[in-house]
Enzyme design. Sequence first.
Site, PDB file in Angstrom:
ATOM      1  N   LEU A  56       0.868  -1.169   0.000  1.00  0.00           N
ATOM      2  CA  LEU A  56       0.000   0.000   0.000  1.00  0.00           C
ATOM      3  C   LEU A  56       0.905   1.218   0.000  1.00  0.00           C
ATOM      4  O   LEU A  56       1.935   1.231   0.679  1.00  0.00           O
ATOM      5  CB  LEU A  56      -0.907   0.031   1.246  1.00  0.00           C
ATOM      6  CG  LEU A  56      -2.042  -0.986   1.348  1.00  0.00           C
ATOM      7  CD1 LEU A  56      -2.792  -0.787   2.662  1.00  0.00           C
ATOM      8  CD2 LEU A  56      -3.009  -0.869   0.174  1.00  0.00           C
ATOM      9  N   ASP A  57       0.533   2.251  -0.746  1.00  0.00           N
ATOM     10  CA  ASP A  57       1.305   3.484  -0.719  1.00  0.00           C
ATOM     11  C   ASP A  57       1.444   3.977   0.715  1.00  0.00           C
ATOM     12  O   ASP A  57       0.554   3.753   1.546  1.00  0.00           O
ATOM     13  CB  ASP A  57       0.611   4.579  -1.531  1.00  0.00           C
ATOM     14  CG  ASP A  57       0.455   4.216  -2.995  1.00  0.00           C
ATOM     15  OD1 ASP A  57       1.208   3.351  -3.467  1.00  0.00           O
ATOM     16  OD2 ASP A  57      -0.424   4.808  -3.653  1.00  0.00           O
ATOM     17  N   LYS A  58       2.522   4.688   0.978  1.00  0.00           N
ATOM     18  CA  LYS A  58       2.739   5.248   2.314  1.00  0.00           C
ATOM     19  C   LYS A  58       1.530   6.020   2.828  1.00  0.00           C
ATOM     20  O   LYS A  58       1.120   5.836   3.980  1.00  0.00           O
ATOM     21  CB  LYS A  58       3.992   6.136   2.302  1.00  0.00           C
ATOM     22  CG  LYS A  58       4.322   6.762   3.642  1.00  0.00           C
ATOM     23  CD  LYS A  58       5.564   7.641   3.536  1.00  0.00           C
ATOM     24  CE  LYS A  58       5.879   8.332   4.850  1.00  0.00           C
ATOM     25  NZ  LYS A  58       7.065   9.222   4.745  1.00  0.00           N
ATOM     26  N   THR A  60      -1.622   5.730   2.031  1.00  0.00           N
ATOM     27  CA  THR A  60      -2.867   4.963   1.981  1.00  0.00           C
ATOM     28  C   THR A  60      -2.981   4.072   3.209  1.00  0.00           C
ATOM     29  O   THR A  60      -2.030   3.391   3.582  1.00  0.00           O
ATOM     30  CB  THR A  60      -2.931   4.101   0.715  1.00  0.00           C
ATOM     31  OG1 THR A  60      -2.781   4.928  -0.442  1.00  0.00           O
ATOM     32  CG2 THR A  60      -4.254   3.355   0.621  1.00  0.00           C
ATOM     33  N   HIS A 165      -0.029   3.519  -7.831  1.00  0.00           N
ATOM     34  CA  HIS A 165      -0.903   4.685  -7.686  1.00  0.00           C
ATOM     35  C   HIS A 165      -2.110   4.605  -8.617  1.00  0.00           C
ATOM     36  O   HIS A 165      -2.633   5.632  -9.056  1.00  0.00           O
ATOM     37  CB  HIS A 165      -0.142   5.987  -7.964  1.00  0.00           C
ATOM     38  CG  HIS A 165       0.972   6.261  -7.004  1.00  0.00           C
ATOM     39  ND1 HIS A 165       1.859   7.303  -7.174  1.00  0.00           N
ATOM     40  CD2 HIS A 165       1.358   5.628  -5.863  1.00  0.00           C
ATOM     41  CE1 HIS A 165       2.751   7.298  -6.187  1.00  0.00           C
ATOM     42  NE2 HIS A 165       2.460   6.289  -5.380  1.00  0.00           N
TER      43      HIS A 165
END
Length: 253
Positions: A56-58, A60, A165
């Site tokens: 997961l993106d930082k 998110t 993303h």
Amino acid sequence: MSETLSIIYRDEYMVAINKPCGLLVHRSEIDRHETRFAVQLLRDQIGQMVYPVHRLDKPTSGVLLFALSPDIARYLGGLFTRHALTKTYVALVRGFAPAQGIIDHPLTEELDKYTDKKARTDKPAQTAVTHFSTLAQIEFPFSIDKYPCTRYSLVQCTPHSGRKHQIRRHMKHISHPIIGDAKHGKGIHNRFFHEQFACPGLMLAATELGFTHPVSHTPVVISAPISAAFTRIVQTFSWANTLPSHWLTTQDI
């Protein structure tokens, strides 16, 4: 005292946490100053090795799944590679989004100057598909941009591919960027939410992950509540009844 992560699923083969916004999954050259990583925190918390099977993106938050052995990690990693599972996200976006839709828009690979120094820069765009539906909408009778009124939507997104993303870029592509997205969003709306609603980060959460168990072969559905800040926005806008109750949090995470 070490930080305690919220464990939302655990058996002898897997463990899942509700990753808070701002936490990296593992060490990265992109954020060399960071000292907190989900892999190390969870390993220390449960006292055994853990193997991340996706990212997961930082910024998110939400469901983050780990295997407890290399074999299970390979199996689960294969599910993600083949897109043989269901991922559900909730996002707060600018504007009145359509009732539902399919965003079929190929994405070029986003490269990082630190970690992708040797990566090819001439790769063609890769297939990327996201389904979305609008759960709720709100309009404020004043202008903070070029329109006389300011509108926002709560949307549910299901990506059918796993590009970097992807949801953030797809929502921007249809002119409904996610609130709090510093890279793909719009600063004036991000600042509005930060100043008016104490909304500090990206309004994107991975709320549910569904797949077949690697050993029992039974269906598994793992859910994570959205953050306290996100929940506060949903309640302030009278949107709480548009989400399952277990997707809302009742205390700070």
